[in-house]
Design an enzyme around this catalytic site. Structure first.
Site, PDB file in Angstrom:
ATOM      1  N   ALA A  25     -27.344 -59.127  48.009  1.00 27.85           N
ATOM      2  CA  ALA A  25     -26.222 -59.570  47.175  1.00 27.85           C
ATOM      3  C   ALA A  25     -25.018 -59.976  48.034  1.00 27.85           C
ATOM      4  O   ALA A  25     -24.390 -61.004  47.781  1.00 27.85           O
ATOM      5  CB  ALA A  25     -25.835 -58.457  46.193  1.00 27.85           C
ATOM      6  N   SER A  76     -23.546 -42.823  63.795  1.00 23.69           N
ATOM      7  CA  SER A  76     -22.997 -43.063  65.132  1.00 23.69           C
ATOM      8  C   SER A  76     -21.933 -42.043  65.504  1.00 23.69           C
ATOM      9  O   SER A  76     -20.874 -41.985  64.881  1.00 23.69           O
ATOM     10  CB  SER A  76     -22.404 -44.475  65.200  1.00 23.69           C
ATOM     11  OG  SER A  76     -21.765 -44.671  66.436  1.00 23.69           O
ATOM     12  N   THR A 129     -25.591 -44.076  48.897  1.00 23.00           N
ATOM     13  CA  THR A 129     -26.049 -42.717  49.209  1.00 23.00           C
ATOM     14  C   THR A 129     -26.791 -42.133  48.009  1.00 23.00           C
ATOM     15  O   THR A 129     -26.382 -42.368  46.868  1.00 23.00           O
ATOM     16  CB  THR A 129     -24.874 -41.779  49.578  1.00 23.00           C
ATOM     17  OG1 THR A 129     -25.344 -40.417  49.579  1.00 23.00           O
ATOM     18  CG2 THR A 129     -23.704 -41.854  48.603  1.00 23.00           C
ATOM     19  N   ASP A 131     -26.713 -39.116  47.304  1.00 22.93           N
ATOM     20  CA  ASP A 131     -26.040 -37.869  46.921  1.00 22.93           C
ATOM     21  C   ASP A 131     -25.099 -38.012  45.715  1.00 22.93           C
ATOM     22  O   ASP A 131     -24.723 -37.004  45.111  1.00 22.93           O
ATOM     23  CB  ASP A 131     -25.223 -37.311  48.101  1.00 22.93           C
ATOM     24  CG  ASP A 131     -26.082 -37.002  49.314  1.00 22.93           C
ATOM     25  OD1 ASP A 131     -27.291 -36.766  49.140  1.00 22.93           O
ATOM     26  OD2 ASP A 131     -25.545 -37.020  50.445  1.00 22.93           O
ATOM     27  N   GLY A 174     -28.832 -33.524  48.711  1.00 28.06           N
ATOM     28  CA  GLY A 174     -27.530 -33.676  48.052  1.00 28.06           C
ATOM     29  C   GLY A 174     -26.378 -33.328  48.976  1.00 28.06           C
ATOM     30  O   GLY A 174     -25.227 -33.431  48.603  1.00 28.06           O
ATOM     31  N   GLN A 257     -37.550 -37.991  49.216  1.00 25.31           N
ATOM     32  CA  GLN A 257     -36.536 -38.299  48.201  1.00 25.31           C
ATOM     33  C   GLN A 257     -35.741 -39.561  48.516  1.00 25.31           C
ATOM     34  O   GLN A 257     -35.092 -40.133  47.650  1.00 25.31           O
ATOM     35  CB  GLN A 257     -35.547 -37.136  48.080  1.00 25.31           C
ATOM     36  CG  GLN A 257     -36.165 -35.870  47.561  1.00 25.31           C
ATOM     37  CD  GLN A 257     -35.242 -34.673  47.761  1.00 25.31           C
ATOM     38  OE1 GLN A 257     -34.449 -34.336  46.906  1.00 25.31           O
ATOM     39  NE2 GLN A 257     -35.339 -34.018  48.906  1.00 25.31           N
TER      40      GLN A 257
HETATM   41  O1  F6P Z   1     -26.610 -38.072  52.663  1.00 27.29           O
HETATM   42  C1  F6P Z   1     -27.947 -38.311  52.374  1.00 27.29           C
HETATM   43  C2  F6P Z   1     -28.817 -37.188  52.846  1.00 27.29           C
HETATM   44  O2  F6P Z   1     -30.152 -37.464  52.480  1.00 27.29           O
HETATM   45  C3  F6P Z   1     -28.400 -35.796  52.357  1.00 27.29           C
HETATM   46  O3  F6P Z   1     -28.801 -35.546  51.036  1.00 27.29           O
HETATM   47  C4  F6P Z   1     -29.068 -34.917  53.379  1.00 27.29           C
HETATM   48  O4  F6P Z   1     -28.375 -33.703  53.509  1.00 27.29           O
HETATM   49  C5  F6P Z   1     -28.954 -35.722  54.641  1.00 27.29           C
HETATM   50  O5  F6P Z   1     -28.766 -37.072  54.253  1.00 27.29           O
HETATM   51  C6  F6P Z   1     -30.152 -35.639  55.559  1.00 27.29           C
HETATM   52  O6  F6P Z   1     -29.880 -36.372  56.690  1.00 27.29           O
HETATM   53  P1  F6P Z   1     -30.956 -36.720  57.823  1.00 27.29           P
HETATM   54  O7  F6P Z   1     -31.806 -37.835  57.316  1.00 27.29           O
HETATM   55  O8  F6P Z   1     -30.122 -37.126  58.984  1.00 27.29           O
HETATM   56  O9  F6P Z   1     -31.770 -35.488  58.039  1.00 27.29           O
END
Ligand code: F6P
Length: 325
Positions: A25, A76, A129, A131, A174, A257
């Site tokens: 988009a 980063s 996100t 979350d 989350g 997820q």
């Molecule tokens: O912010 C998205 C998320 O999937 C959170 O729900 C989770 O705590 C985190 O990222 C996991 O991060 P990573 O993929 O770096 O393990």
């Protein structure tokens, strides 16, 4: 203010389903309005390292239904330093990038906020996100798909929970927010959700057991928000010790997820927000996140968007308590 000719586009932080729809988009809306678009790979890390190339309409063909992000992503550490942001700005100058669209979560928009404070670069954020923890928008890109993924998993877990008459503690993502846990619990007909936002101070496990669920039901599912200390394992261990008569299992859903083809809701959300980001730049907006509230596009200052106090509505908490009895 310098006129904008070239827009850089980044996905940053944890990927979420619908990021590709947002990339499509942003690219197409920018080109339709006469801008050049540069895709920046691997988030801010790629900006610092000059991993940049021009995007044309055909570069985003056939991606609306794909999970993940074709631009790749990263968290980063370097961009969180003034030196890192200076390097990123130099790359932008070298490449003639006048404005940035950042698709990411809390950390990514916090980075954009710092960058915009230090350099005269209009930055527009898109809430990408799973979350759903960004303020000023009803929904974030990826949240709906992830809710559906969790629901499908829990539906399957329910079959085995029923057969064996067990209590399952299912841990979902989350970060510090309980939206995924609370709403997936409603969608999957779970018996309880344990979320960080519950401010009653009561022991959430005792509340669940106290509702006498095992008297009327042969199996139970409790959705638990991830937490370093009080995740699903913590509650399962407690039940094993405190209520040894119960047969308990844990299922941690993990990164599945974040994957999968985005739902229609996420594709539409990402598409509207991507078009909204280019419109925002044309409206002279800078340093705002695009949100959708009550089905209207809104501009949310970064400072408000990243505040970590988006509430899970009490009405939704109460609804689960009523429906799970
Ligand atoms: O912010 C998205 C998320 O999937 C959170 O729900 C989770 O705590 C985190 O990222 C996991 O991060 P990573 O993929 O770096 O393990």
């Amino acid at each position: 203010m310098k006129s904008i000719k070239t827009i850089g586009m980044i996905t940053s932080g944890g990927d979420s389903p619908g990021m590709n729809a947002a990339i499509r988009a942003v690219t197409r809306a920018a080109i339709a309005n006469g801008f050049r678009v540069m895709g920046i790979y691997r988030g801010y890390e790629g900006l610092i390292n000059d991993e940049v190339r021009e995007f044309k309409t055909e570069d985003v063909s056939g991606i609306i239904g794909r999970g993940g992000t074709i631009l790749k992503t990263a968290r980063s550490k370097e961009f969180m330093t003034t030196e890192g942001r200076k390097k990123a700005y130099k790359v932008m100058q070298k490449r003639g990038i006048d404005a940035l669209v950042i698709i990411g979560g809390n950390g990514s928009l916090t980075g954009a906020r710092l960058f915009a404070q230090e350099y005269d670069v209009p930055c527009i954020g898109l809430p990408g996100t799973i979350d759903n923890d960004l303020n000023g928008t009803d929904l974030t890109i990826g949240y709906d798909t992830t809710l559906n993924t969790i629901m499908e998993c829990v539906d399957k877990i329910r079959d085995t929970a029923n057969s064996h008459e067990r209590i399952f503690f299912v841990e979902v993502m989350g970060r510090d927010a309980g939206f995924l846990a609370q709403n997936s619990a409603i969608a999957a007909g779970a018996e309880a959700a344990i979320i960080p936002e519950d401010s009653t101070g009561a022991d959430q496990l005792e509340q669940f057991i106290g509702r006498g669920i095992r008297k009327s039901k042969s199996s139970s599912i409790v959705i638990v928000s991830e937490s370093p200390k009080c995740g699903a394992m913590y509650y399962a261990d407690r039940v094993k010790k405190e209520y040894p008569e119960y047969d308990v299992r844990v299922s941690i859903l993990g990164h599945l997820q974040r994957g999968g083809s985005p739902s229609a809701g996420d594709r539409i959300l990402a598409s509207r927000m991507g078009v909204g980001a280019i419109q925002a730049l044309m409206d002279g907006q800078r340093n705002v996140m695009i949100g959708i509230r009550n089905d209207e596009i809104v501009y949310v200052p970064f400072s408000a968007a990243v505040k970590s106090d988006k509430p899970v509505k009490k009405e939704i908490i109460d609804a689960l308590n009523i429906l799970s009895t």
